[in-house]
Scaffold this motif. Structure first.
Motif, PDB file in Angstrom:
ATOM      1  N   ALA A  29      42.414   8.825 -46.438  1.00  0.00           N
ATOM      2  CA  ALA A  29      43.271   8.314 -47.085  1.00  0.00           C
ATOM      3  C   ALA A  29      42.751   7.082 -47.906  1.00  0.00           C
ATOM      4  O   ALA A  29      41.706   6.949 -47.949  1.00  0.00           O
ATOM      5  N   SER A  30      43.485   6.462 -48.420  1.00  0.00           N
ATOM      6  CA  SER A  30      43.290   5.220 -49.368  1.00  0.00           C
ATOM      7  C   SER A  30      42.900   4.118 -48.373  1.00  0.00           C
ATOM      8  O   SER A  30      43.873   3.962 -47.247  1.00  0.00           O
ATOM      9  N   GLU A  31      41.908   3.300 -48.394  1.00  0.00           N
ATOM     10  CA  GLU A  31      41.312   2.142 -47.776  1.00  0.00           C
ATOM     11  C   GLU A  31      40.803   1.212 -48.381  1.00  0.00           C
ATOM     12  O   GLU A  31      40.108   1.813 -49.461  1.00  0.00           O
ATOM     13  N   LEU A  32      40.706   0.088 -48.040  1.00  0.00           N
ATOM     14  CA  LEU A  32      39.760  -0.839 -48.455  1.00  0.00           C
ATOM     15  C   LEU A  32      38.382  -1.241 -47.598  1.00  0.00           C
ATOM     16  O   LEU A  32      38.784  -1.725 -46.403  1.00  0.00           O
ATOM     17  N   VAL A  33      37.428  -0.884 -47.922  1.00  0.00           N
ATOM     18  CA  VAL A  33      36.310  -0.998 -47.097  1.00  0.00           C
ATOM     19  C   VAL A  33      35.669  -2.521 -47.478  1.00  0.00           C
ATOM     20  O   VAL A  33      35.247  -2.592 -48.690  1.00  0.00           O
ATOM     21  N   MET A  34      35.448  -3.203 -46.394  1.00  0.00           N
ATOM     22  CA  MET A  34      34.763  -4.631 -46.557  1.00  0.00           C
ATOM     23  C   MET A  34      33.606  -4.331 -45.922  1.00  0.00           C
ATOM     24  O   MET A  34      33.314  -4.296 -44.859  1.00  0.00           O
ATOM     25  N   PHE A  35      32.185  -4.353 -46.843  1.00  0.00           N
ATOM     26  CA  PHE A  35      31.011  -4.604 -46.343  1.00  0.00           C
ATOM     27  C   PHE A  35      30.415  -6.043 -46.177  1.00  0.00           C
ATOM     28  O   PHE A  35      30.740  -6.954 -47.137  1.00  0.00           O
ATOM     29  N   GLU A  36      30.175  -6.431 -44.982  1.00  0.00           N
ATOM     30  CA  GLU A  36      30.187  -7.886 -44.560  1.00  0.00           C
ATOM     31  C   GLU A  36      28.657  -8.156 -43.849  1.00  0.00           C
ATOM     32  O   GLU A  36      28.081  -6.861 -43.275  1.00  0.00           O
ATOM     33  N   ARG A  37      28.278  -9.246 -43.710  1.00  0.00           N
ATOM     34  CA  ARG A  37      27.117  -9.672 -42.992  1.00  0.00           C
ATOM     35  C   ARG A  37      27.548 -10.999 -42.043  1.00  0.00           C
ATOM     36  O   ARG A  37      28.321 -11.646 -42.595  1.00  0.00           O
ATOM     37  N   PRO A  38      26.754 -10.963 -40.965  1.00  0.00           N
ATOM     38  CA  PRO A  38      27.004 -12.283 -40.058  1.00  0.00           C
ATOM     39  C   PRO A  38      26.506 -13.214 -40.813  1.00  0.00           C
ATOM     40  O   PRO A  38      25.308 -13.132 -41.738  1.00  0.00           O
ATOM     41  N   ASP A  94      39.619   6.373 -52.174  1.00  0.00           N
ATOM     42  CA  ASP A  94      40.888   7.337 -51.923  1.00  0.00           C
ATOM     43  C   ASP A  94      40.287   8.568 -51.578  1.00  0.00           C
ATOM     44  O   ASP A  94      39.640   9.287 -52.353  1.00  0.00           O
ATOM     45  N   HIS A  95      40.848   9.127 -50.440  1.00  0.00           N
ATOM     46  CA  HIS A  95      40.267  10.545 -49.966  1.00  0.00           C
ATOM     47  C   HIS A  95      38.747  10.501 -49.881  1.00  0.00           C
ATOM     48  O   HIS A  95      38.468  11.472 -50.179  1.00  0.00           O
ATOM     49  N   GLY A  96      38.353   9.353 -49.347  1.00  0.00           N
ATOM     50  CA  GLY A  96      36.774   9.484 -49.228  1.00  0.00           C
ATOM     51  C   GLY A  96      35.944   9.213 -50.578  1.00  0.00           C
ATOM     52  O   GLY A  96      34.824   9.118 -50.703  1.00  0.00           O
ATOM     53  N   ARG A  97      36.694   8.967 -51.701  1.00  0.00           N
ATOM     54  CA  ARG A  97      35.981   8.971 -52.962  1.00  0.00           C
ATOM     55  C   ARG A  97      36.034   7.534 -53.375  1.00  0.00           C
ATOM     56  O   ARG A  97      37.377   6.825 -53.240  1.00  0.00           O
ATOM     57  N   GLU A  98      35.038   6.893 -54.036  1.00  0.00           N
ATOM     58  CA  GLU A  98      34.946   5.355 -54.499  1.00  0.00           C
ATOM     59  C   GLU A  98      35.955   5.500 -55.810  1.00  0.00           C
ATOM     60  O   GLU A  98      35.701   6.126 -56.721  1.00  0.00           O
ATOM     61  N   ILE A  99      37.106   4.462 -55.902  1.00  0.00           N
ATOM     62  CA  ILE A  99      37.970   4.146 -56.780  1.00  0.00           C
ATOM     63  C   ILE A  99      37.302   3.326 -57.871  1.00  0.00           C
ATOM     64  O   ILE A  99      37.277   3.078 -59.003  1.00  0.00           O
ATOM     65  N   GLY A 100      36.910   2.103 -56.952  1.00  0.00           N
ATOM     66  CA  GLY A 100      36.327   0.718 -57.495  1.00  0.00           C
ATOM     67  C   GLY A 100      35.943   0.042 -56.498  1.00  0.00           C
ATOM     68  O   GLY A 100      36.034   0.125 -55.258  1.00  0.00           O
ATOM     69  N   SER A 123      45.424   7.642 -55.640  1.00  0.00           N
ATOM     70  CA  SER A 123      46.858   8.533 -55.826  1.00  0.00           C
ATOM     71  C   SER A 123      47.537   8.233 -54.763  1.00  0.00           C
ATOM     72  O   SER A 123      47.320   7.753 -53.568  1.00  0.00           O
ATOM     73  N   GLY A 124      48.704   8.172 -54.995  1.00  0.00           N
ATOM     74  CA  GLY A 124      50.095   8.014 -54.302  1.00  0.00           C
ATOM     75  C   GLY A 124      50.266   6.697 -53.821  1.00  0.00           C
ATOM     76  O   GLY A 124      51.236   6.302 -53.238  1.00  0.00           O
ATOM     77  N   THR A 125      49.713   5.551 -54.672  1.00  0.00           N
ATOM     78  CA  THR A 125      49.708   4.158 -54.608  1.00  0.00           C
ATOM     79  C   THR A 125      50.733   3.792 -55.716  1.00  0.00           C
ATOM     80  O   THR A 125      50.149   3.658 -56.779  1.00  0.00           O
ATOM     81  N   PRO A 126      51.925   3.327 -55.473  1.00  0.00           N
ATOM     82  CA  PRO A 126      52.402   2.709 -56.446  1.00  0.00           C
ATOM     83  C   PRO A 126      51.968   1.540 -57.174  1.00  0.00           C
ATOM     84  O   PRO A 126      51.309   0.562 -56.456  1.00  0.00           O
TER      85      PRO A 126
END
Length: 129
Positions: A29-38, A94-100, A123-126
């Motif tokens: 599904a759509s998600e926001l992944v935050m890549f971070e470091r200590p 979005d469904h495993g594909r990078e949007i930006g 997709s599907g996000t207003p």
């Protein structure tokens, strides 16, 4: 009568197997992944300014935040995503594909503005009004 019990058991086992299979397959599904470091100062700033409220916002409901610590191996479902050299890096999937992506943390006002633009591409996000 014994045949009915076997059929019932078979149906129960089949239902359990389907449920187990659904739990073991990652949801795309759509998600926001935050890549971070200590020790990342900009990550700490994001954590202070945005993290406490993010899940309560329209953006947070549409794109749940998923944190990935770059000092650990990447999860298998993110193997095709380049986290980049800078932290934090926010990647909209979005469904495993990078949007930006948003490289770095530009502050609260700019963060939500940039994220709003990326949300329009999922997709599907207003779109935000």
């Amino acid at each position: 009568m014994a045949g009915q019990i076997t059929i019932r058991r078979l149906a129960t086992l089949a239902s359990a197997a389907v449920a187990l299979l659904c739990l073991s397959v990652p949801l795309l599904a759509s998600e926001l992944v935050m890549f971070e470091r200590p020790g990342c100062g900009w990550c700490a700033r994001f954590n202070a300014e945005i993290a406490p409220i993010y899940a309560k916002t329209d953006e947070g409901r549409a794109l749940p935040l998923r944190r990935v610590d770059l000092t650990r191996p990447l999860p298998a479902d993110l193997a095709g995503i380049d986290p980049g050299a800078f932290t934090p890096t926010f990647v909209v999937l979005d469904h495993g594909r990078e949007i930006g992506r948003i490289r770095g943390y530009p502050g609260e006002a700019f963060f939500f503005g940039l994220l709003g633009r990326l949300m329009n591409a999922t997709s599907g996000t207003p779109p935000r009004s």
